[in-house]
Write a protein that holds these residues in place. Structure first.
Motif, mmCIF file in Angstrom:
data_model
loop_
_atom_site.group_PDB
_atom_site.id
_atom_site.type_symbol
_atom_site.label_atom_id
_atom_site.label_comp_id
_atom_site.label_asym_id
_atom_site.label_seq_id
_atom_site.Cartn_x
_atom_site.Cartn_y
_atom_site.Cartn_z
ATOM 1 N N THR A 70 0.832 -1.202 0.000
ATOM 2 C CA THR A 70 0.000 0.000 0.000
ATOM 3 C C THR A 70 0.867 1.254 0.000
ATOM 4 O O THR A 70 0.612 2.197 -0.753
ATOM 5 N N LEU A 71 1.932 1.226 0.817
ATOM 6 C CA LEU A 71 2.809 2.404 0.881
ATOM 7 C C LEU A 71 3.578 2.596 -0.426
ATOM 8 O O LEU A 71 3.698 3.719 -0.916
ATOM 9 N N LYS A 88 -15.216 -10.000 -11.296
ATOM 10 C CA LYS A 88 -16.599 -9.925 -10.785
ATOM 11 C C LYS A 88 -16.665 -9.102 -9.494
ATOM 12 O O LYS A 88 -17.741 -8.738 -9.044
ATOM 13 N N LYS A 89 -15.506 -8.822 -8.900
ATOM 14 C CA LYS A 89 -15.492 -8.001 -7.678
ATOM 15 C C LYS A 89 -15.261 -6.522 -7.988
ATOM 16 O O LYS A 89 -14.980 -5.731 -7.093
ATOM 17 N N GLY A 90 -15.371 -6.175 -9.272
ATOM 18 C CA GLY A 90 -15.321 -4.766 -9.657
ATOM 19 C C GLY A 90 -13.966 -4.287 -10.131
ATOM 20 O O GLY A 90 -12.946 -4.968 -9.970
ATOM 21 N N PHE A 91 -13.994 -3.063 -10.731
ATOM 22 C CA PHE A 91 -12.785 -2.494 -11.335
ATOM 23 C C PHE A 91 -11.674 -2.302 -10.303
ATOM 24 O O PHE A 91 -10.550 -2.737 -10.511
ATOM 25 N N TRP A 92 -11.989 -1.652 -9.185
ATOM 26 C CA TRP A 92 -10.960 -1.312 -8.193
ATOM 27 C C TRP A 92 -10.261 -2.560 -7.663
ATOM 28 O O TRP A 92 -9.040 -2.628 -7.608
ATOM 29 N N PHE A 93 -11.069 -3.571 -7.304
ATOM 30 C CA PHE A 93 -10.488 -4.799 -6.745
ATOM 31 C C PHE A 93 -9.571 -5.474 -7.759
ATOM 32 O O PHE A 93 -8.439 -5.835 -7.446
ATOM 33 N N MET A 122 -4.309 -6.379 -4.151
ATOM 34 C CA MET A 122 -2.937 -6.420 -3.642
ATOM 35 C C MET A 122 -2.779 -5.637 -2.344
ATOM 36 O O MET A 122 -1.714 -5.640 -1.740
ATOM 37 N N LEU A 123 -3.832 -4.929 -1.943
ATOM 38 C CA LEU A 123 -3.694 -4.023 -0.796
ATOM 39 C C LEU A 123 -4.114 -4.661 0.530
ATOM 40 O O LEU A 123 -3.850 -4.108 1.588
ATOM 41 N N ARG A 124 -4.836 -5.755 0.458
ATOM 42 C CA ARG A 124 -5.260 -6.424 1.690
ATOM 43 C C ARG A 124 -4.957 -7.920 1.632
ATOM 44 O O ARG A 124 -4.787 -8.475 0.548
ATOM 45 N N HIS A 125 -4.969 -8.543 2.784
ATOM 46 C CA HIS A 125 -4.643 -9.958 2.894
ATOM 47 C C HIS A 125 -5.853 -10.827 2.573
ATOM 48 O O HIS A 125 -6.368 -11.504 3.450
ATOM 49 N N TYR A 126 -6.310 -10.815 1.325
ATOM 50 C CA TYR A 126 -7.483 -11.616 0.948
ATOM 51 C C TYR A 126 -7.108 -13.098 0.887
ATOM 52 O O TYR A 126 -6.006 -13.436 0.441
ATOM 53 N N ASP A 127 -8.056 -13.959 1.265
ATOM 54 C CA ASP A 127 -7.799 -15.405 1.196
ATOM 55 C C ASP A 127 -7.501 -15.837 -0.238
ATOM 56 O O ASP A 127 -6.653 -16.688 -0.481
ATOM 57 N N SER A 128 -8.230 -15.234 -1.200
ATOM 58 C CA SER A 128 -8.057 -15.605 -2.614
ATOM 59 C C SER A 128 -6.664 -15.214 -3.129
ATOM 60 O O SER A 128 -6.238 -15.695 -4.170
#
Ligand SMILES: [Zn+2]
Ligand SMILES: [Zn+2]
Length: 389
Positions: free
Chosen positions: A15-16, A117-122, A128-134
């Protein structure tokens, strides 16, 4: 907070890096342009470095290591690994295994790391900005890469290589041109930010905007404009159906510099075993889609003066029958072709007779391919007719 709506923890390093480089590109880069200006040499070096980064991702990370669409000389592999690291998109191993999951589970929000399917931003950057399981690393689908010396060397020393590749070239350009700050801003930061976001467009926009001429089984699109920014990767609908093909822009006129690079490198022995999808298979996929679209269009068209909808659908049915007949014959011919090849190994048949058979088969293959091409044209005409009806 409800566990279901709770967002996964933020990945601070990524993120930084994304935010700081973006802020510098938006504020310091134009500020320096107004107060000091950039020399032409620095601009050209930034452009060349940007291209080398981008094409190392497309030709290296993507078409070589993720999909094995061709084989590359170790020297070329080292260059692709170094300049790919400069693009700062993680190591080849992490990138390629995530990308293979994207292909295998495309559009599955639980398993596709950057599901459109989770949208443009995602799909662009959010994943890459959060610790998603996927998005968790899992190299089970990359055993081949775990045995690859160059891939593992780059993976083990990723941080050092990436830092070196991001600072040494801009510093060298800065020393050579006498403008270190200008070079750090343009060759260093602006190049990185543009390189990031153009590559990210393949996961986001190329799954949203464009046509689907080969398959509608997923969201991937063909888009010539995105191809311009991504060294040919904008032909993403084709790529999702024929991922083993070293080409993404399969038509000769489509802008695909990655394909041109891989092909021309083969002339000097740097690449070999370039894989291509058989042109008949490509034509078949296109025709399948054209039939589907023609039928949909016909269903939504009102009656015309000369022909009723029923008569048009009869013509369409006849065309489809012909299409099926061609496919059947093609499969039978292929069967014969393989049998003949096998027999050749088993027994020494008469050379002249054998040659005659191969030529006859070859001619028929060509005729069938031509028949499919003509059918593509007829279908286009038919669909136009429905549109004007
Ligand atoms: Zn995709
Ligand atoms: Zn791919």
């Amino acid at each position: 907070m409800n566990k279901a709506t709770e967002k996964p923890p933020i990945l601070w390093l990524q993120t930084l890096v994304f935010s700081i480089t973006l802020l510098i590109a938006l504020i310091a880069v134009p500020w320096y342009a107004f107060t000091h200006g950039y020399s032409l040499a620095v601009v050209i070096c930034a452009l060349l470095f940007w291209i080398s980064n981008g094409i190392s991702i497309t030709a290296g990370y993507h078409r070589l290591w993720s999909h094995h669409t061709y084989k590359a000389h170790p020297l070329l592999q080292i260059l692709l690994a170094l300049f790919g690291a400069a693009a700062t998109q993680n190591s080849i191993l992490v990138w390629a295994s995530g990308h293979r999951r994207h292909h295998r589970h495309v559009d599955d929000n639980e398993r596709d790391p950057y599901s459109a399917k989770k949208g443009f931003w995602f799909s662009h950057i959010g994943w890459m900005l959060r610790h998603y399981d996927s998005g968790k690393d899992n190299f089970d689908n990359a055993k081949d890469l775990q045995h690859d010396k160059i891939v593992m060397w780059q993976h083990r020393h990723y941080l050092a290589i990436t830092l070196a590749m991001n600072f040494i070239p801009p510093l060298l350009v800065g020393i050579a041109t006498g403008d270190i700050i200008g070079s750090l801003l343009l060759v260093g930061v602006l190049r990185l930010v543009i390189s990031h976001h153009t590559t990210f467009l393949i996961n986001s926009l190329a799954h949203i905007w464009g046509k689907r001429p080969y398959t509608e089984s997923n969201t991937a699109r063909d888009n010539g404009f995105i191809a311009l920014l991504t060294y040919g990767e904008g032909y993403h609908n084709y790529h999702h159906l024929f991922q083993y093909d070293y080409r993404n822009g399969v038509r000769w006129w489509q802008f695909d510099p990655t394909k041109w690079l891989i092909k021309s490198a083969s002339w000097v022995g740097l690449t070999k075993d370039l894989k291509r999808a058989p042109s008949f298979k490509i034509l078949k996929a296109m025709l399948d889609m054209k039939f589907k679209k023609a039928q949909e269009k016909l269903a939504s068209t009102s009656e015309t003066e000369e022909y009723s909808q029923l008569e048009w659908s009869k013509i369409l049915e006849q065309e489809y029958q012909q299409f099926s007949n061609i496919l059947n014959e093609w499969n039978q011919l292929r069967q014969k072709w393989y049998e003949q090849k096998r027999d050749k190994l088993n027994e020494a048949t008469h050379a002249l007779q054998e040659k005659w058979h191969s030529t006859a088969l070859h001619t028929r293959f060509k005729e069938l391919k031509y028949a499919l091409k003509m059918q593509t044209r007829r279908l286009d005409l038919l669909t136009q007719q429905f549109a004007t009806a």
